[in-house]
Design a protein around this motif. Structure first.
Motif, short mmCIF file in Angstrom:
data_model
loop_
_atom_site.label_atom_id
_atom_site.label_comp_id
_atom_site.label_asym_id
_atom_site.label_seq_id
_atom_site.Cartn_x
_atom_site.Cartn_y
_atom_site.Cartn_z
N ASP A 110 -6.58 -3.80 1.57
CA ASP A 110 -5.26 -4.41 1.42
C ASP A 110 -4.99 -4.79 -0.04
O ASP A 110 -3.85 -4.67 -0.53
N LEU A 111 -6.03 -5.23 -0.74
CA LEU A 111 -5.88 -5.60 -2.15
C LEU A 111 -5.51 -4.38 -3.00
O LEU A 111 -4.61 -4.46 -3.86
N ARG A 112 -6.17 -3.25 -2.77
CA ARG A 112 -5.85 -2.04 -3.54
C ARG A 112 -4.44 -1.54 -3.21
O ARG A 112 -3.73 -1.04 -4.10
N ALA A 113 -4.04 -1.65 -1.95
CA ALA A 113 -2.68 -1.23 -1.59
C ALA A 113 -1.63 -2.11 -2.26
O ALA A 113 -0.59 -1.62 -2.74
N ALA A 114 -1.91 -3.44 -2.32
CA ALA A 114 -0.97 -4.34 -2.99
C ALA A 114 -0.91 -4.06 -4.49
O ALA A 114 0.16 -4.16 -5.11
N GLU A 115 -2.05 -3.68 -5.08
CA GLU A 115 -2.06 -3.36 -6.50
C GLU A 115 -1.23 -2.10 -6.79
O GLU A 115 -0.44 -2.06 -7.75
N ARG A 116 -1.38 -1.09 -5.96
CA ARG A 116 -0.60 0.13 -6.16
C ARG A 116 0.89 -0.13 -5.95
O ARG A 116 1.74 0.43 -6.66
N ARG A 117 1.22 -0.98 -4.99
CA ARG A 117 2.63 -1.31 -4.72
C ARG A 117 3.25 -2.03 -5.92
O ARG A 117 4.41 -1.78 -6.29
N TRP A 118 2.49 -2.93 -6.54
CA TRP A 118 3.03 -3.65 -7.69
C TRP A 118 3.19 -2.72 -8.90
O TRP A 118 4.16 -2.82 -9.67
N TRP A 119 2.23 -1.79 -9.12
CA TRP A 119 2.35 -0.86 -10.23
C TRP A 119 3.58 0.04 -10.11
O TRP A 119 4.17 0.44 -11.11
N LYS A 120 3.99 0.33 -8.90
CA LYS A 120 5.15 1.19 -8.70
C LYS A 120 6.46 0.40 -8.82
O LYS A 120 7.44 0.88 -9.42
N SER A 121 6.51 -0.79 -8.26
CA SER A 121 7.77 -1.54 -8.20
C SER A 121 7.97 -2.46 -9.40
O SER A 121 9.12 -2.71 -9.81
N LYS A 122 6.90 -3.00 -9.97
CA LYS A 122 6.97 -3.99 -11.05
C LYS A 122 7.78 -5.22 -10.63
O LYS A 122 8.43 -5.86 -11.45
#
Length: 337
Positions: A92-104
């Protein structure tokens, strides 16, 4: 103008192994008993041929029953304290990190930071609990020291890729040569006349019971040169006892050490973890030999001498070794060939 790089990425590391968890020792024992020559045929073989026959039979049977499989090599050892809940939290942590990198987005950043802080706290707590339980439940001093050594002395970094096996071999060979050259030539010493007039002796042959006791009493340490792991060798020992007994007796009575057992694997290790791994002089060679050499060690009675010669010879040997034991000789005295 820059040209695109033509370098290909290095292929992923792959490890090869036997899935020994699914192996039945009884099935392997049956296969070895069927594949080995009969004892009448095996007893006619010389030491080296008998050793190669036994080793190749064990390796072939293991490969047929439990074939070698490949899997991606793990660059870092698995963490034993990483439970299924922590692994799910890490996903879940890695998914949240990827989501933030895409959306900012600031909301995604806050969620990612919250998950990161929670995972870090849970990870430290699980690691502390694991080592506390391991230290409290350990009663062996050696295991306790090994645990503290892994905590206080982390593994050294990998060596430089420029240090090839040929470089290590040349360095260690030159080092041995330079050390030998520092010693002066030995003085010529006249041979003294032996005290014992009779020099004829022979080792008493071993029985299957003695070989089995010797085989099962050794710690099952395995070298990469062994045909099969040592714990499997102990498990199928009844099926190879006649062949192994003949091999040991023939080696002792003829004074011939098997050529296969003269090979060893040399691994260069850093003398201290803090040293520079790119400097070859900071390495020391660590040798791991064939584990079957342990089965050729021991002491065997002298039974070919008369009582008078045996007593006089043993008194001379006892005075040299400074021990008061029954008339026995170390078996390494006959393995000089």
């Amino acid at each position: 103008m820059t040209l695109p790089s033509t370098l290909k990425p290095s292929p992923p590391l792959v490890s090869f192994h036997h899935n020994l968890r699914s192996l039945s020792p009884s099935r392997l024992s049956t296969a070895v008993s069927t594949s080995l020559p009969t004892l009448n045929v095996f007893s006619t073989l010389d030491v080296n041929t008998a050793t190669d026959t036994l080793s190749s039979t064990l390796t072939t049977c293991l490969d047929n029953i439990c074939p070698i499989s490949s899997r991606p090599a793990c660059t870092t050892p698995p963490s034993p304290w990483l439970s299924d809940d922590l692994r799910e939290h890490q996903t879940d942590l890695r998914a949240a990190e990827r989501r933030w990198w895409k959306s900012k987005d600031s909301a995604d950043l806050g969620k990612y930071q919250f998950l990161l802080a929670t995972f870090s706290d849970n990870f430290k707590s699980a690691k502390n609990s694991y080592y506390q339980n391991k230290i409290n439940s350990t009663t062996d001093t050696r295991s306790l020291f090994r645990t503290f050594n892994t905590l206080l002395c982390p593994p050294p970094p990998p060596p430089d890729t420029s240090l090839t096996p040929d470089v290590f071999a040349s360095f260690f060979t030159n080092k041995v040569t330079s050390i030998s050259n520092t010693f002066s030539a030995p003085y010529s010493v006249k041979h003294l006349s032996p005290v014992c007039n009779s020099s004829v002796f022979m080792f008493s042959p071993l029985t299957d019971t003695e070989v089995s006791k010797l085989l099962l009493s050794n710690h099952p340490t395995t070298c990469s040169l062994d045909p099969i792991p040592s714990h499997l060798l102990q498990a199928i020992s009844p099926s190879i006892l006649p062949a192994l007994t003949h091999l040991i007796n023939t080696s002792l009575l003829t004074g011939t050490f098997p050529t296969t057992f003269k090979q060893a694997r040399v691994t260069p290790l850093l003398k201290k973890p803090a040293l520079n791994p790119t400097q070859i002089e900071y390495y020391r060679p660590v040798l791991s030999s064939h584990s079957w050499q342990k089965h050729l060690k021991g002491q065997f009675s002298i039974k070919s001498l008369p009582i008078s010669h045996r007593t006089s010879c043993w008194m001379t040997i006892s005075q040299a070794l400074k021990v008061d034991t029954p008339p026995r000789l170390p078996c390494c005295l006959s393995l000089s060939r």
